[in-house]
Scaffold this motif. Structure first.
Motif, PDB file in Angstrom:
ATOM      1  N   PHE A 131       8.729 -34.927  25.841  1.00 48.75           N
ATOM      2  CA  PHE A 131       8.149 -33.037  26.189  1.00 48.75           C
ATOM      3  C   PHE A 131       8.352 -32.995  27.410  1.00 48.75           C
ATOM      4  CE2 PHE A 131       4.853 -30.608  28.375  1.00 48.75           C
ATOM      5  CZ  PHE A 131       4.840 -30.053  27.226  1.00 48.75           C
ATOM      6  N   ARG A 132       8.390 -33.076  28.302  1.00 44.09           N
ATOM      7  CA  ARG A 132       9.917 -33.358  29.825  1.00 44.09           C
ATOM      8  C   ARG A 132       8.162 -31.696  30.815  1.00 44.09           C
ATOM      9  NH1 ARG A 132      14.409 -33.736  31.180  1.00 44.09           N
ATOM     10  NH2 ARG A 132      15.779 -34.565  29.808  1.00 44.09           N
ATOM     11  N   THR A 166       1.841 -30.243  30.166  1.00 51.90           N
ATOM     12  CA  THR A 166       1.622 -31.319  30.180  1.00 51.90           C
ATOM     13  C   THR A 166       0.952 -31.932  28.646  1.00 51.90           C
ATOM     14  OG1 THR A 166      -0.822 -31.645  30.900  1.00 51.90           O
ATOM     15  CG2 THR A 166       1.516 -31.136  32.067  1.00 51.90           C
ATOM     16  N   LEU A 167       0.959 -32.801  27.797  1.00 50.63           N
ATOM     17  CA  LEU A 167       0.634 -33.204  26.704  1.00 50.63           C
ATOM     18  C   LEU A 167      -0.530 -33.202  26.931  1.00 50.63           C
ATOM     19  CD1 LEU A 167       3.134 -35.993  26.318  1.00 50.63           C
ATOM     20  CD2 LEU A 167       3.272 -34.234  25.419  1.00 50.63           C
ATOM     21  N   HIS A 168      -1.378 -32.963  28.291  1.00 53.77           N
ATOM     22  CA  HIS A 168      -3.199 -33.619  27.929  1.00 53.77           C
ATOM     23  C   HIS A 168      -3.411 -31.262  28.317  1.00 53.77           C
ATOM     24  CE1 HIS A 168      -3.484 -37.446  28.095  1.00 53.77           C
ATOM     25  NE2 HIS A 168      -2.096 -37.041  28.730  1.00 53.77           N
ATOM     26  N   SER A 169      -2.537 -30.489  28.734  1.00 55.54           N
ATOM     27  CA  SER A 169      -3.029 -28.894  28.821  1.00 55.54           C
ATOM     28  C   SER A 169      -3.836 -28.550  27.901  1.00 55.54           C
ATOM     29  CB  SER A 169      -1.908 -28.367  29.216  1.00 55.54           C
ATOM     30  OG  SER A 169      -0.713 -28.794  30.104  1.00 55.54           O
ATOM     31  N   GLY A 190      10.247 -23.381  29.831  1.00 55.28           N
ATOM     32  CA  GLY A 190       9.305 -25.077  30.257  1.00 55.28           C
ATOM     33  C   GLY A 190      10.661 -24.984  29.943  1.00 55.28           C
ATOM     34  N   ARG A 191      10.901 -25.319  28.708  1.00 53.28           N
ATOM     35  CA  ARG A 191      11.827 -25.921  28.236  1.00 53.28           C
ATOM     36  C   ARG A 191      12.767 -26.012  27.201  1.00 53.28           C
ATOM     37  NH1 ARG A 191       7.110 -26.898  28.305  1.00 53.28           N
ATOM     38  NH2 ARG A 191       6.799 -28.219  30.328  1.00 53.28           N
ATOM     39  N   SER A 192      14.006 -26.257  27.168  1.00 50.67           N
ATOM     40  CA  SER A 192      14.775 -25.857  26.401  1.00 50.67           C
ATOM     41  C   SER A 192      14.895 -25.513  25.283  1.00 50.67           C
ATOM     42  CB  SER A 192      16.454 -26.208  26.525  1.00 50.67           C
ATOM     43  OG  SER A 192      16.464 -27.594  26.953  1.00 50.67           O
ATOM     44  N   GLY A 221      19.377 -38.426  23.964  1.00 50.63           N
ATOM     45  CA  GLY A 221      18.506 -38.818  23.996  1.00 50.63           C
ATOM     46  C   GLY A 221      17.884 -37.892  24.251  1.00 50.63           C
ATOM     47  N   SER A 222      17.579 -36.723  24.808  1.00 52.02           N
ATOM     48  CA  SER A 222      16.482 -35.844  25.204  1.00 52.02           C
ATOM     49  C   SER A 222      16.488 -35.004  23.663  1.00 52.02           C
ATOM     50  CB  SER A 222      17.101 -34.766  25.614  1.00 52.02           C
ATOM     51  OG  SER A 222      18.011 -33.861  25.607  1.00 52.02           O
ATOM     52  N   LEU A 223      15.556 -34.168  23.547  1.00 61.96           N
ATOM     53  CA  LEU A 223      15.157 -33.004  22.338  1.00 61.96           C
ATOM     54  C   LEU A 223      16.441 -32.519  22.178  1.00 61.96           C
ATOM     55  CD1 LEU A 223      11.327 -33.150  22.296  1.00 61.96           C
ATOM     56  CD2 LEU A 223      12.503 -34.456  20.921  1.00 61.96           C
ATOM     57  N   ALA A 224      16.747 -31.862  23.124  1.00 61.90           N
ATOM     58  CA  ALA A 224      17.238 -30.563  23.552  1.00 61.90           C
ATOM     59  C   ALA A 224      18.897 -30.795  23.313  1.00 61.90           C
ATOM     60  CB  ALA A 224      18.073 -30.290  24.719  1.00 61.90           C
TER      61      ALA A 224
END
Length: 416
Positions: free
Chosen positions: A56-57, A63-66, A24-26, A330-333
Motif C-alpha cells: 500500500f505504501r 494508512t490502511l487504518h484511515s 500519494g502513491r503512483s 515487487g511494488s504495485l507500481a
C-alpha cells in the motif's frame, strides 16, 4: 500603464481554483484499467498485514487504518483498508498532465489529496481549465481544457491550478467574476455567453511573469475571430467531447486529419514485448516505435511540447517504463503490461491527430495575440474601476452542492 501591460489574469477572471490532485502513491494511476485491477487484487490478496502495508505504501495522510468517506459520485466501499476485500473499484478516465488520458482508482482511501470539491462538480457538462506554469526555453500552451477530471500534474516545472468552469453540476453558475460578462458585452456591443469567454480564453491566454494573462479585446471583429479559434481549440483539447456549439467546434465529431494526411501504422508494433525506443524520421515524417512505424506524422506533432516536456515522449514513457523514475521491483507500481496493448495504438493515433491539428493553429493564435495587442482592450484597471475586480470572496470558494448524499467513513452518511 497601458492596457497591454495591465491584462487581467486568469485568476481574476476565474476566481475559484483547486490545487492539483496529490495521489500519494503512483500505483493508483495507470495507462490502462486492467493494470489497476491487477494491482488492487494483489493488494487485497496480500498474505499478511505487513505485506499489505508494504504494498500500500502508507503516508501521513493515508494508512490502511484511515477512516475516509467516499469521493462524491463514486460508489466505492468506505471500510478501512486493512480488512478490504472484494472487487476492484471501477477505474475512471482522467487527464494526466496536459494531454495523457489515463485511468485512476477513484477510492478516497487510496489517495492522499483527491480534492473532493472537484469530484463534486464533475459531470458530463463540466469543463476543467488547467493552468500550466511556464517552463523557460520551452513552448507550451498556458492552459488546456478537459472534460475529464484532470490531475493537474505537470511533467516538468510547477504543478498547474485546476479551475472548473462551472461551480455547480449540470453546467450551472459559471466560475467567472460576477458582472464580467455584462461589462464585456457592453464594450463589444453584443451578448457574450459564458462559453464564448471560455473560447476566447482558450485562444488568447498567454504566459506572463505574474501568471497566466488573458487580454480582453474590445474590438468586436477580433473577438469573433478569437471565439471561433478558441472553439476549435476546445474541440481538439477535449477530443471532440465539447459540443457547446461555439463557432469552430464540430458538434461531437472526433478530430480527424484530412484524407491523405491521416496517420496509419505502416509497420506493425511488436505483438510481444514493448517497443524499446521512440524516435522520429523527419524526411519520411514517420514516428518510430522500435521496429513499428506510423506515418505521416507532421514535425509539428513530434515537436509539440506541453508542461515542460515533449508530449509524445512523455506519453510513450508512461506506457513502456522508459522514464528515469523506475518503480521498485515487487511494488504495485511495477505491475504493468509486459506487451504493447492494441488500445494504445488507437490512442496514439488520436493523440498524433490532435497534436498535428493543434500545431497547425499556432500561427493563428500568434496572429490573434498580435491583433489583440494592437487593438483596443478592456484592461484590468477598468475592471477594477467597474467593481468587477477583485472578485468577491464567495467567488473564490466552492459553491455548496447538496444534490446527493455522500457516504462517510464506515458507511455513515457524510454531513456536508
Amino acid at each position: 500603464m497601458t492596457a497591454k501591460q495591465d491584462a487581467p489574469r486568469l485568476s481574476d477572471l476565474m476566481p475559484w481554483s483547486v490545487a492539483p490532485l496529490r495521489l500519494g502513491r503512483s500505483w493508483v494511476r495507470a495507462p490502462d484499467p486492467a493494470t489497476l485491477r491487477a494491482r488492487w487484487t494483489a493488494l487485497v490478496e496480500a498474505g499478511d498485514p505487513a505485506a499489505r502495508e508494504r504494498l500500500f505504501r502508507p503516508s501521513r495522510a493515508r494508512t490502511l487504518h484511515s477512516a475516509v468517506g467516499q469521493l462524491p459520485g463514486q460508489a466505492t466501499p468506505t471500510g478501512r483498508l486493512h480488512r478490504a476485500s472484494g472487487p476492484c473499484p471501477e477505474p475512471v478516465r482522467i487527464l494526466h498532465g496536459p494531454f495523457d488520458q489515463q485511468w485512476l482508482l477513484p477510492d478516497h482511501r487510496l489517495i492522499d489529496g483527491a480534492r473532493p470539491e472537484l469530484w463534486r462538480v464533475a459531470d458530463e457538462r463540466q469543463l476543467f481549465v488547467v493552468e500550466w506554469g511556464q517552463v523557460p526555453q520551452l513552448a507550451g500552451p498556458p492552459v488546456v481544457c478537459s472534460t475529464l477530471l484532470p490531475d493537474g500534474r505537470a511533467p516538468a516545472g510547477r504543478p498547474g491550478r485546476i479551475r472548473p468552469f462551472y461551480r455547480r453540476p449540470g453546467g450551472r453558475e459559471p466560475n467567472l467574476a460576477p458582472g464580467l460578462l455584462t461589462l464585456l458585452g457592453r464594450r463589444l456591443d453584443r451578448p457574450v455567453r459564458p462559453t464564448d469567454l471560455l473560447a476566447w480564453l482558450a485562444a488568447s491566454a498567454r504566459h506572463s511573469p505574474e501568471g497566466c494573462a488573458v487580454p480582453l479585446t474590445a474590438d468586436p471583429e477580433i473577438w469573433e475571430r478569437g471565439v471561433a479559434l478558441g472553439g476549435r481549440l476546445l474541440w481538439l483539447w477535449t477530443r471532440g467531447a465539447h459540443v457547446d456549439g461555439t463557432p469552430g467546434g464540430h458538434g461531437g465529431e472526433r478530430p480527424r486529419m484530412p484524407g491523405g494526411r491521416r496517420p496509419y501504422v505502416r509497420s506493425a508494433l511488436p505483438a510481444r514485448g514493448l517497443p524499446p525506443s521512440l524516435g522520429y524520421d523527419p524526411e519520411e515524417e514517420a514516428l518510430l516505435l522500435g521496429d513499428g512505424r506510423i506515418s505521416p506524422v507532421p514535425a509539428g506533432a513530434w515537436d509539440f511540447h506541453a508542461g515542460g516536456v515533449r508530449v509524445l515522449e512523455a506519453w510513450f514513457a508512461a506506457r513502456t517504463g522508459t522514464s528515469a523514475d523506475e518503480p521498485e521491483p515487487g511494488s504495485l507500481a511495477a505491475l504493468r503490461p509486459a506487451h504493447w496493448l492494441q488500445e494504445w495504438t488507437s490512442e496514439l493515433l488520436e493523440l498524433l491527430t490532435v497534436l498535428a491539428l493543434l500545431s497547425e493553429l499556432r500561427p493563428q493564435c500568434t496572429e490573434l495575440q498580435q491583433a489583440t495587442d494592437d487593438g483596443p482592450q478592456l484592461a484590468a484597471y477598468e475592471l477594477r474601476a467597474a467593481g468587477i475586480l477583485p472578485a468577491p470572496v464567495f467567488a473564490h470558494r466552492p459553491a455548496s452542492v447538496l444534490d446527493h448524499h455522500e457516504e462517510g467513513p464506515e458507511g455513515q452518511f457524510a454531513l456536508l
